[in-house]
Enzyme design. Sequence first.
Site, PDB file in Angstrom:
ATOM      1  N   ASN A   7      25.155  -7.689  37.536  1.00 15.41           N
ATOM      2  CA  ASN A   7      26.126  -7.726  36.446  1.00 15.41           C
ATOM      3  C   ASN A   7      25.678  -8.810  35.471  1.00 15.41           C
ATOM      4  O   ASN A   7      25.877 -10.003  35.705  1.00 15.41           O
ATOM      5  CB  ASN A   7      27.507  -8.046  37.047  1.00 15.41           C
ATOM      6  CG  ASN A   7      28.610  -7.985  36.008  1.00 15.41           C
ATOM      7  OD1 ASN A   7      28.343  -7.829  34.814  1.00 15.41           O
ATOM      8  ND2 ASN A   7      29.840  -8.125  36.454  1.00 15.41           N
ATOM      9  N   ARG A  62      25.639  -2.959  35.948  1.00 18.07           N
ATOM     10  CA  ARG A  62      26.831  -2.729  35.141  1.00 18.07           C
ATOM     11  C   ARG A  62      26.431  -2.692  33.668  1.00 18.07           C
ATOM     12  O   ARG A  62      25.724  -3.576  33.190  1.00 18.07           O
ATOM     13  CB  ARG A  62      27.807  -3.885  35.353  1.00 18.07           C
ATOM     14  CG  ARG A  62      29.045  -3.670  34.564  1.00 18.07           C
ATOM     15  CD  ARG A  62      29.789  -4.921  34.256  1.00 18.07           C
ATOM     16  NE  ARG A  62      31.177  -4.570  34.165  1.00 18.07           N
ATOM     17  CZ  ARG A  62      32.105  -5.091  34.915  1.00 18.07           C
ATOM     18  NH1 ARG A  62      31.804  -6.003  35.802  1.00 18.07           N
ATOM     19  NH2 ARG A  62      33.336  -4.712  34.788  1.00 18.07           N
ATOM     20  N   HIS A 151      36.706  -1.696  31.290  1.00 19.37           N
ATOM     21  CA  HIS A 151      37.256  -2.026  32.609  1.00 19.37           C
ATOM     22  C   HIS A 151      37.397  -0.777  33.485  1.00 19.37           C
ATOM     23  O   HIS A 151      38.158  -0.783  34.440  1.00 19.37           O
ATOM     24  CB  HIS A 151      38.671  -2.651  32.513  1.00 19.37           C
ATOM     25  CG  HIS A 151      38.675  -4.096  32.154  1.00 19.37           C
ATOM     26  ND1 HIS A 151      39.728  -4.660  31.483  1.00 19.37           N
ATOM     27  CD2 HIS A 151      37.798  -5.090  32.391  1.00 19.37           C
ATOM     28  CE1 HIS A 151      39.488  -5.943  31.292  1.00 19.37           C
ATOM     29  NE2 HIS A 151      38.313  -6.225  31.838  1.00 19.37           N
ATOM     30  N   ASN A 182      40.430 -12.574  32.694  1.00 17.82           N
ATOM     31  CA  ASN A 182      40.091 -13.167  31.394  1.00 17.82           C
ATOM     32  C   ASN A 182      40.112 -12.102  30.315  1.00 17.82           C
ATOM     33  O   ASN A 182      40.579 -12.323  29.213  1.00 17.82           O
ATOM     34  CB  ASN A 182      38.709 -13.817  31.462  1.00 17.82           C
ATOM     35  CG  ASN A 182      38.792 -15.191  32.070  1.00 17.82           C
ATOM     36  OD1 ASN A 182      39.713 -15.950  31.769  1.00 17.82           O
ATOM     37  ND2 ASN A 182      37.869 -15.501  32.951  1.00 17.82           N
ATOM     38  N   ARG A 212      40.823 -13.492  23.772  1.00 21.86           N
ATOM     39  CA  ARG A 212      40.844 -12.403  22.776  1.00 21.86           C
ATOM     40  C   ARG A 212      42.289 -12.076  22.396  1.00 21.86           C
ATOM     41  O   ARG A 212      43.186 -12.108  23.236  1.00 21.86           O
ATOM     42  CB  ARG A 212      40.195 -11.141  23.346  1.00 21.86           C
ATOM     43  CG  ARG A 212      38.702 -11.246  23.456  1.00 21.86           C
ATOM     44  CD  ARG A 212      38.103  -9.943  23.961  1.00 21.86           C
ATOM     45  NE  ARG A 212      37.086 -10.233  24.956  1.00 21.86           N
ATOM     46  CZ  ARG A 212      36.918  -9.564  26.086  1.00 21.86           C
ATOM     47  NH1 ARG A 212      37.702  -8.539  26.381  1.00 21.86           N
ATOM     48  NH2 ARG A 212      35.977  -9.911  26.927  1.00 21.86           N
ATOM     49  N   ASP A 254      43.022 -20.606  30.660  1.00 24.35           N
ATOM     50  CA  ASP A 254      43.334 -20.383  32.072  1.00 24.35           C
ATOM     51  C   ASP A 254      44.847 -20.413  32.272  1.00 24.35           C
ATOM     52  O   ASP A 254      45.505 -21.410  31.977  1.00 24.35           O
ATOM     53  CB  ASP A 254      42.656 -21.463  32.913  1.00 24.35           C
ATOM     54  CG  ASP A 254      42.663 -21.101  34.389  1.00 24.35           C
ATOM     55  OD1 ASP A 254      43.740 -20.714  34.906  1.00 24.35           O
ATOM     56  OD2 ASP A 254      41.599 -21.192  35.016  1.00 24.35           O
ATOM     57  N   GLY A 304      46.879 -10.664  37.684  1.00 21.28           N
ATOM     58  CA  GLY A 304      47.681  -9.683  38.419  1.00 21.28           C
ATOM     59  C   GLY A 304      47.715  -9.975  39.911  1.00 21.28           C
ATOM     60  O   GLY A 304      48.742  -9.799  40.571  1.00 21.28           O
ATOM     61  N   GLU A 305      46.584 -10.456  40.437  1.00 21.29           N
ATOM     62  CA  GLU A 305      46.510 -10.687  41.883  1.00 21.29           C
ATOM     63  C   GLU A 305      47.171 -11.994  42.295  1.00 21.29           C
ATOM     64  O   GLU A 305      47.578 -12.145  43.448  1.00 21.29           O
ATOM     65  CB  GLU A 305      45.034 -10.710  42.334  1.00 21.29           C
ATOM     66  CG  GLU A 305      44.369  -9.353  42.247  1.00 21.29           C
ATOM     67  CD  GLU A 305      42.852  -9.409  42.423  1.00 21.29           C
ATOM     68  OE1 GLU A 305      42.386 -10.235  43.235  1.00 21.29           O
ATOM     69  OE2 GLU A 305      42.161  -8.636  41.746  1.00 21.29           O
ATOM     70  N   GLU A 360      34.904  -4.816  41.764  1.00 16.87           N
ATOM     71  CA  GLU A 360      34.052  -4.023  40.871  1.00 16.87           C
ATOM     72  C   GLU A 360      32.652  -3.844  41.441  1.00 16.87           C
ATOM     73  O   GLU A 360      32.038  -2.799  41.275  1.00 16.87           O
ATOM     74  CB  GLU A 360      34.002  -4.683  39.490  1.00 16.87           C
ATOM     75  CG  GLU A 360      35.360  -4.595  38.799  1.00 16.87           C
ATOM     76  CD  GLU A 360      35.464  -5.440  37.544  1.00 16.87           C
ATOM     77  OE1 GLU A 360      35.613  -6.672  37.694  1.00 16.87           O
ATOM     78  OE2 GLU A 360      35.407  -4.890  36.449  1.00 16.87           O
TER      79      GLU A 360
END
Length: 589
Positions: A7, A62, A151, A182, A212, A254, A304-305, A360
Amino acid sequence: MNVLVINCGSSSIKYQVVDTEASSALVKGKIERLNGAESYDQALKDITDAVSGYRIDAIGHRVVHGGDHFSMPQLIDNAMLAMIESCVPLAPLHNPANLTGINAARKILTGVPHVAVFDTAFHSRMPRRALTYAIDAELADSLKIRRYGFHGISHAYVAQKAAEYLGSATNQLRLVTCHLGNGASACAVEFGTSTETSMGMTPLEGLVMGTRCGDIDPAAVLKLVREKGYSTEEVEHLLNRQSGLLGLSGISKDLRDIEAKAAEGNERARLSIAVFSHRVRKYIGAYAATMGGIDAVVLTGGIGENSVLMRRRILQRLEFLGLMLDHDRNNDCRVSHEQPVAEICADHSRVRALVVATDEELMIARQTETVINAQSVFAERKVIPIAVHPCHVHLSRETFEQLFGKDAGLTKAEETFQPGQYVCRERVNLIGPRDRIDGVSVVGPLRERDQIEITRDEEFRLGVDAPVRPSGQVDGSAPITVEGPLGRVHLSEGLICARRHIHMSNEEAEHLGIHSGDEVEVAITGGSRDLVFRQVLVRISPDYRLEMHIDIDEASSAGLPIDPDGTYCRFGGGENIKAEILRHSYRTY
Ligand code: ADP
């Protein structure tokens, strides 16, 4: 299979050797602060040394932007590298690094197949209405300005994990997956297909991200240029690197830092959290609407996690959708590689809320493996008869009785090739908001649910947006009015464009190494325009006889000599016309 996953970012390379059978990483690492092609060459040498103790069967790269060239992962060769190169103008911040990494890796890791896995591919079946921007169409076309979505590797992976957890398959579910890291994006995964996603031509559109901005009025950009004299690069930098949580809070990109400041009462930190969560909620509601309902919301990515606060803010007040958050479960929720799925909704919640740890690298490794395996599957060319289906309806007993009367029954006009299925003498008319289609055949026997199958062309004629669905999946599909001798029935759902598919018996499937739900690539030859169809769904049942089903639009695209009145017809005998399976369309999603 052991897959080395690479990646390559703009200043770093992450790598991992994944054992796909055990679904685990044998070794992983990250090389940072890269600058220029030579440093990538050196980094790849270091990676080769680091993984030298392991057998490497394939390499999975990727690639962020596949443009409109790639709807699947693909074996890398020079021709396809040129196509990735052609996507650079669409992704100037991402693709050059991906390409540098691939070139460096191909120089060093020779004798092993390299596969490119695209972030855009999962979204390649989005309907045109979702991917088109409302600007001058010719300009958009020539510059390839449209929505692509990103994504995809993560959305596809967490959708699969969520479906496994729910004891179902992705093609039975409507999910909204939210990757919140991020970078952040939401995706409407409608029966296994991405039909909407929040990132657009580039990863800049949609949700609020670390740095962003996500959705913004383009006029704001013009104002910056006009009043501040910003250059293209300055605007790009501002919106990509200085905005989002960082720009809003003035504290950090963050979320952990922002949550700490918010707890101390910092107003900008609080507003950042509110704007972020509001935007995600907004998209969940929008996607529930575009899919005509949802079965589950899935949260993933670092935020989310891990963020209890953000999950609560996002999933609050969704009771109207049937989603009841359980606060204790949300507070206690932990996901990990070992325990990748947790449920955070109440037992009686009709719509489930799940947290899934994304992986991923594992998904890239699996897709790489699928591509490698698919190379050799169809050494034998299998000839398949083709049935061309005009617009037709399958009716439930209730609807049939309303249209034809309580004592009426179906009268068989013509058997189809599939045992027990027949075209009837009974006809109905379809009435849409724009136009009507008269004399549509009823196909028997009666079914549990109404299903009306039309072509894309007829969709326009009727003036409706019908989803492309596998037969049988009518939940949340389009409404339509059906007219029979006794009057009209308005169906609130049931109208679909059926996905092209092949019926196959279990023995034939086993012989060919195909599984139910697989997708294959099929060449149709012998018409006036030979055509290769991808994404042909295979449906397997002991009762099926080998046959490919396409609709009138598809048949005419392949130049088959179909009846202009659009009646059911079949090519399976002496003519030259035939369908042959070329290979798996890599069932990666
Ligand atoms: P990337 O998109 O770069 O892969 P990640 O998925 O690792 O990013 O997500 C990074 C984000 O996750 C950061 O904003 C970080 O603040 C957030 N995050 C990680 N752990 C927590 C936590 N315990 N609480 C709140 N936010 C967290």
